[in-house]
Design a protein around this motif. Structure first.
Motif, short mmCIF file in Angstrom:
data_model
loop_
_atom_site.label_atom_id
_atom_site.label_comp_id
_atom_site.label_asym_id
_atom_site.label_seq_id
_atom_site.Cartn_x
_atom_site.Cartn_y
_atom_site.Cartn_z
N ILE A 45 -98.78 -20.27 59.83
CA ILE A 45 -97.19 -20.91 60.36
C ILE A 45 -97.40 -21.01 61.52
O ILE A 45 -96.55 -21.85 62.58
CB ILE A 45 -96.82 -19.81 59.34
N HIS A 99 -91.63 -23.53 53.16
CA HIS A 99 -90.87 -22.17 53.86
C HIS A 99 -89.40 -22.39 53.79
O HIS A 99 -89.11 -23.07 54.70
CB HIS A 99 -91.51 -22.12 54.97
N LEU A 144 -89.73 -17.21 59.06
CA LEU A 144 -90.37 -17.88 59.02
C LEU A 144 -91.07 -16.51 58.71
O LEU A 144 -92.59 -15.75 57.88
CB LEU A 144 -90.92 -18.77 59.84
#
Length: 240
Positions: A45, A99, A144
């Motif tokens: 990520i 996400h 995140l």
């Protein structure tokens, strides 16, 4: 036949996605060492998010003609709105779009990033021009990386270092040029260091900012750190 022949193949890599990640790694090869200080579940990520920020800032600040970058930023505004509705076209969305993050807010902040292309008057102007975009970045990182709200100034400083690394003298405020003339790039790097903000941030942001500051200390915002320096720098940065 060996047991390995019966093992299922790993997930296929997306070549388009990898090309954007590799473009970011090319500017930040220190990540090969630094990622060790980011939780394993956050690494994919983090690098995709870093690559997205690089795409946006390159479009805003790169090139002698602003128009291609402006068109790209307009496209990204539409793309990020789509992410919030479960749609995606860009390869970076493979990692990021799934996400739940305020992608629409990031898209809404893109015009302020576009307008930051103008040479700032001074340090305060340089930070202020990036404030709306930096605030959107903080919100994304809170989602995140499950992090508390960070001071947007921490993001602003990292963005200013990235701009100096990418565009050099074109990023230097007018006040620094008027004061220094030749040598203004180094003077601006020193001024950024002297006024670097401190505060809490997500683990990836602490790692990125630690690398950014150390590059400034070494005198060249675009020059990667040697592996040993990157290791020491990111260890300290990750500890906060």
């Amino acid at each position: 036949m060996s047991d390995a022949a019966h093992e299922p193949a790993g997930p296929a890599r997306d070549e388009a996605l990898d090309s954007f990640l590799d473009k970011w790694r090319a500017r930040w090869p220190e990540w090969a060492v630094a990622q060790a200080f980011v939780p394993p579940q956050q690494r994919d990520i983090a690098i995709a998010w870093a690559a997205l920020q690089q795409e946006l800032t390159d479009a805003a600040w790169g090139g002698s003609d602003a128009r291609p970058g402006e068109a790209k930023l307009a496209w990204w505004m539409e793309e990020l709105q789509g992410w919030s509705r479960g749609l995606r076209r860009h390869p970076l969305g493979i990692t990021l779009q799934k996400h739940a993050a305020p992608w629409t807010s990031l898209g809404a902040a893109i015009p302020s990033l576009r307008d930051s292309r103008e040479r700032p008057r001074d340090r305060d102007d340089a930070f202020a021009a990036l404030a709306p975009f930096a605030q959107a970045v903080v919100q994304i990182e809170a989602a995140l990386f499950d992090a508390g709200a960070a001071d947007a100034a921490i993001v602003q400083a990292g963005l200013l270092q990235a701009r100096l690394a990418h565009t050099g003298e074109a990023s230097v405020p007018m006040s620094v040029i008027a004061r220094m003339g030749e040598g203004s790039t180094r003077a601006w790097a020193a001024e950024l260091l002297d006024h670097w903000p401190h505060g809490d941030a997500s683990r990836p942001r602490r790692v990125w900012n630690a690398l950014a500051r150390q590059r400034l200390r070494r005198g060249d915002a675009s020059l990667p750190l040697p592996p040993w320096a990157a290791l020491w720098t990111t260890w300290r940065g990750a500890r906060g």
